[in-house]
Design a protein around this motif. Structure first.
Motif, PDB file in Angstrom:
ATOM      1  N   VAL A  75       6.624   1.857  -5.999  1.00  0.00           N
ATOM      2  CA  VAL A  75       7.987   1.864  -5.468  1.00  0.00           C
ATOM      3  C   VAL A  75       8.075   2.894  -4.348  1.00  0.00           C
ATOM      4  O   VAL A  75       7.455   3.960  -4.436  1.00  0.00           O
ATOM      5  N   ILE A  76       8.805   2.576  -3.275  1.00  0.00           N
ATOM      6  CA  ILE A  76       9.199   3.597  -2.304  1.00  0.00           C
ATOM      7  C   ILE A  76      10.700   3.799  -2.434  1.00  0.00           C
ATOM      8  O   ILE A  76      11.482   2.858  -2.295  1.00  0.00           O
ATOM      9  N   ALA A  77      11.092   5.033  -2.741  1.00  0.00           N
ATOM     10  CA  ALA A  77      12.500   5.372  -2.912  1.00  0.00           C
ATOM     11  C   ALA A  77      13.085   5.739  -1.553  1.00  0.00           C
ATOM     12  O   ALA A  77      12.590   6.647  -0.892  1.00  0.00           O
ATOM     13  N   ALA A  82      21.884  15.128  -1.528  1.00  0.00           N
ATOM     14  CA  ALA A  82      20.754  14.257  -1.223  1.00  0.00           C
ATOM     15  C   ALA A  82      19.441  14.890  -1.672  1.00  0.00           C
ATOM     16  O   ALA A  82      18.578  14.225  -2.256  1.00  0.00           O
ATOM     17  N   VAL A  83      19.291  16.173  -1.416  1.00  0.00           N
ATOM     18  CA  VAL A  83      18.063  16.874  -1.818  1.00  0.00           C
ATOM     19  C   VAL A  83      17.895  16.825  -3.333  1.00  0.00           C
ATOM     20  O   VAL A  83      16.795  16.558  -3.843  1.00  0.00           O
ATOM     21  N   ARG A  84      18.966  17.066  -4.067  1.00  0.00           N
ATOM     22  CA  ARG A  84      18.875  17.027  -5.536  1.00  0.00           C
ATOM     23  C   ARG A  84      18.493  15.630  -6.021  1.00  0.00           C
ATOM     24  O   ARG A  84      17.717  15.484  -6.987  1.00  0.00           O
ATOM     25  N   ALA A  85      19.030  14.597  -5.375  1.00  0.00           N
ATOM     26  CA  ALA A  85      18.696  13.233  -5.778  1.00  0.00           C
ATOM     27  C   ALA A  85      17.217  12.938  -5.532  1.00  0.00           C
ATOM     28  O   ALA A  85      16.523  12.380  -6.400  1.00  0.00           O
ATOM     29  N   TYR A  86      16.707  13.314  -4.360  1.00  0.00           N
ATOM     30  CA  TYR A  86      15.292  13.096  -4.067  1.00  0.00           C
ATOM     31  C   TYR A  86      14.405  13.893  -5.028  1.00  0.00           C
ATOM     32  O   TYR A  86      13.335  13.420  -5.433  1.00  0.00           O
ATOM     33  N   ALA A 110      11.532  11.855  -7.152  1.00  0.00           N
ATOM     34  CA  ALA A 110      10.173  12.049  -6.620  1.00  0.00           C
ATOM     35  C   ALA A 110       9.126  12.149  -7.722  1.00  0.00           C
ATOM     36  O   ALA A 110       7.965  11.780  -7.512  1.00  0.00           O
ATOM     37  N   ALA A 111       9.510  12.658  -8.870  1.00  0.00           N
ATOM     38  CA  ALA A 111       8.535  12.865  -9.946  1.00  0.00           C
ATOM     39  C   ALA A 111       8.255  11.606 -10.760  1.00  0.00           C
ATOM     40  O   ALA A 111       7.326  11.599 -11.574  1.00  0.00           O
ATOM     41  N   HIS A 112       9.033  10.544 -10.554  1.00  0.00           N
ATOM     42  CA  HIS A 112       8.819   9.343 -11.362  1.00  0.00           C
ATOM     43  C   HIS A 112       7.473   8.720 -11.001  1.00  0.00           C
ATOM     44  O   HIS A 112       7.136   8.575  -9.831  1.00  0.00           O
ATOM     45  N   PRO A 113       6.683   8.337 -12.009  1.00  0.00           N
ATOM     46  CA  PRO A 113       5.327   7.834 -11.728  1.00  0.00           C
ATOM     47  C   PRO A 113       5.285   6.544 -10.919  1.00  0.00           C
ATOM     48  O   PRO A 113       4.255   6.244 -10.312  1.00  0.00           O
ATOM     49  N   SER A 114       6.383   5.770 -10.902  1.00  0.00           N
ATOM     50  CA  SER A 114       6.373   4.528 -10.126  1.00  0.00           C
ATOM     51  C   SER A 114       6.537   4.778  -8.638  1.00  0.00           C
ATOM     52  O   SER A 114       6.223   3.899  -7.818  1.00  0.00           O
ATOM     53  N   VAL A 115       7.028   5.955  -8.268  1.00  0.00           N
ATOM     54  CA  VAL A 115       7.371   6.246  -6.871  1.00  0.00           C
ATOM     55  C   VAL A 115       6.123   6.717  -6.125  1.00  0.00           C
ATOM     56  O   VAL A 115       5.500   7.716  -6.486  1.00  0.00           O
ATOM     57  N   ASP A 118      16.343   1.049  -2.966  1.00  0.00           N
ATOM     58  CA  ASP A 118      17.395   1.799  -2.277  1.00  0.00           C
ATOM     59  C   ASP A 118      18.168   2.685  -3.237  1.00  0.00           C
ATOM     60  O   ASP A 118      18.179   2.476  -4.454  1.00  0.00           O
ATOM     61  N   ALA A 119      18.831   3.700  -2.668  1.00  0.00           N
ATOM     62  CA  ALA A 119      19.473   4.735  -3.475  1.00  0.00           C
ATOM     63  C   ALA A 119      20.593   4.203  -4.362  1.00  0.00           C
ATOM     64  O   ALA A 119      20.924   4.823  -5.371  1.00  0.00           O
ATOM     65  N   GLY A 120      21.186   3.063  -3.994  1.00  0.00           N
ATOM     66  CA  GLY A 120      22.215   2.488  -4.843  1.00  0.00           C
ATOM     67  C   GLY A 120      21.716   2.108  -6.227  1.00  0.00           C
ATOM     68  O   GLY A 120      22.509   1.985  -7.169  1.00  0.00           O
ATOM     69  N   LYS A 121      20.412   1.942  -6.373  1.00  0.00           N
ATOM     70  CA  LYS A 121      19.828   1.570  -7.668  1.00  0.00           C
ATOM     71  C   LYS A 121      19.307   2.776  -8.442  1.00  0.00           C
ATOM     72  O   LYS A 121      19.051   2.674  -9.642  1.00  0.00           O
ATOM     73  N   TRP A 122      19.110   3.915  -7.786  1.00  0.00           N
ATOM     74  CA  TRP A 122      18.359   5.011  -8.382  1.00  0.00           C
ATOM     75  C   TRP A 122      18.861   5.409  -9.759  1.00  0.00           C
ATOM     76  O   TRP A 122      18.093   5.523 -10.701  1.00  0.00           O
ATOM     77  N   PHE A 123      20.163   5.654  -9.873  1.00  0.00           N
ATOM     78  CA  PHE A 123      20.726   6.198 -11.113  1.00  0.00           C
ATOM     79  C   PHE A 123      21.699   5.225 -11.769  1.00  0.00           C
ATOM     80  O   PHE A 123      22.528   5.608 -12.583  1.00  0.00           O
TER      81      PHE A 123
END
Length: 361
Positions: free
Chosen positions: A147-149, A189-193, A197-202, A67-72
């Motif tokens: 991972v699914i973000a 939201a778009v900037r966060a995605y 999106a480019a992370h290899p785990s996603v 979930d997005a709370g963990k992203w950054f």
């Protein structure tokens, strides 16, 4: 790691199905699980990312939802991960199902509050932070998993900030305010995605924006086309550019705006709420262009018998799984108040019955 019924995690299975293909078996997917659901399935408190990934692998999933709370938020280490889950358990004890509490002060009462809003309260929207949490999650995955973000949606965030009643009044009283909030939240939201999106785990991007209910839409298609769908389209373009499927979650009946979601690049629609519309009709009209996801009635999981759950799972796999393009799961999300034995029966039946070249044509 091998799940029940001998299913080995393979994100390729889910990816192929989301692209409306047919893999070796019908995949299983949920947006997230309440902490109680995971603990009940595993028979113990699950704390670390590795333990959580172990639950997903054992239960038949091919991914770990993040979930997005963990992203950054940065890497936490095992103790930090356990503390995060403990906090989630405590927060559940104080849960409320009211979203428009009488007398509640929302974060934004009007334009002045919006201009002074502190975005640091929402790490995924503030624009800073690194992606080390994804590195940490990747190290916890069983072979074959991704991972699914996922994040809450733009409309949901808006109404949580101002309240649904004030949002509706603002549509008539201050259209400029509505436009500013939608643009700010959507752009962030778009900037966060774009970053994750480019992370290899996603392996995929999943946006959860409840824009409907069992009888129809929560706002008009015209408002969505003006304020929401341009942001959805941007996220769809990001997913496409990174070669990753784009999943959209919303409760309710969405017939009027399904063509808009397809234009936005949505590959999978979840959860196809059973009481709202007929998943068979969705697949009849849009099969080959839109993957049908979910469909197992949450009310049945709460109050039905194991035999009724098993029968529904088999019927949905037989009716929706032929040819691929079907991912099974609940008709919302697995919640703490459902019958956990029924949910286990759903997962086990899906793994046992949903095998192509065997029970599914």
């Amino acid at each position: 790691m091998v799940g029940r019924e001998g299913r080995v995690p393979d994100f390729g299975r889910l990816r192929e199905t989301l692209m409306c293909g047919r893999a070796d078996a019908v995949p299983i997917a949920e947006l997230f699980h309440d902490v109680e659901t995971v603990d009940a399935y595993m028979g113990r408190e699950v704390g670390t990312y590795a333990e959580l990934a172990g639950f997903y692998a054992e239960a038949g999933f091919d991914y770990l939802p993040f979930d997005a709370g963990k992203w950054f938020a940065g890497a936490k280490g095992e103790e930090g991960q356990r503390a995060e889950r403990r906090a989630a358990r405590e927060a559940r004890k104080a849960r409320t199902h009211l979203t428009e509490d009488v007398g509640r002060r929302f974060h934004i009462e009007g334009p002045a509050d919006f201009e002074a809003y502190d975005w640091r309260m929402h790490g995924w929207l503030r624009g800073g932070g690194d992606l080390s949490a994804f590195d940490e999650a990747a190290g916890a995955l069983a072979p074959g998993m991704k991972v699914i973000a996922w994040s809450d949606g733009i409309f949901e965030f808006f109404t949580k900030m101002v309240g649904y009643g004030r949002f509706c009044h603002s549509l008539a009283d201050d259209a400029g305010f509505v436009e500013r909030v939608f643009k700010e939240v959507g752009d962030r939201a778009v900037r966060a995605y774009e970053r994750v999106a480019a992370h290899p785990s996603v392996g995929a991007l999943w946006l959860a924006d409840d824009i409907g209910y069992s009888e129809g839409l929560l706002l008009s298609p015209e408002i969505m086309r003006k304020h929401l769908f341009p942001h959805y389209e941007s996220i769809g373009e990001i997913a496409r550019a990174n070669g990753k499927p784009f999943i959209f979650h919303s409760d309710g009946r969405l017939w009027e705006i399904l063509p808009d979601l397809l234009r936005a690049g949505v590959n999978g629609l979840q959860p196809i709420e059973t009481k709202a519309w007929d998943a068979r009709e969705v697949k009849r009209r849009y099969g080959g262009r839109l993957c049908v996801m979910g469909t197992i009635d949450l009310d049945l999981l709460c109050r039905g018998t194991r035999g009724e759950v098993e029968a529904m799972v088999r019927a949905h796999i037989d009716g929706l799984g032929k040819g691929g393009g079907f991912v099974i799961g609940t008709s919302n999300t697995p919640t703490y108040y459902m019958d956990h034995g029924n949910y286990r029966a759903m997962l086990e039946t899906a793994m046992e019955h949903g095998v192509y070249g065997g029970r599914v044509g």
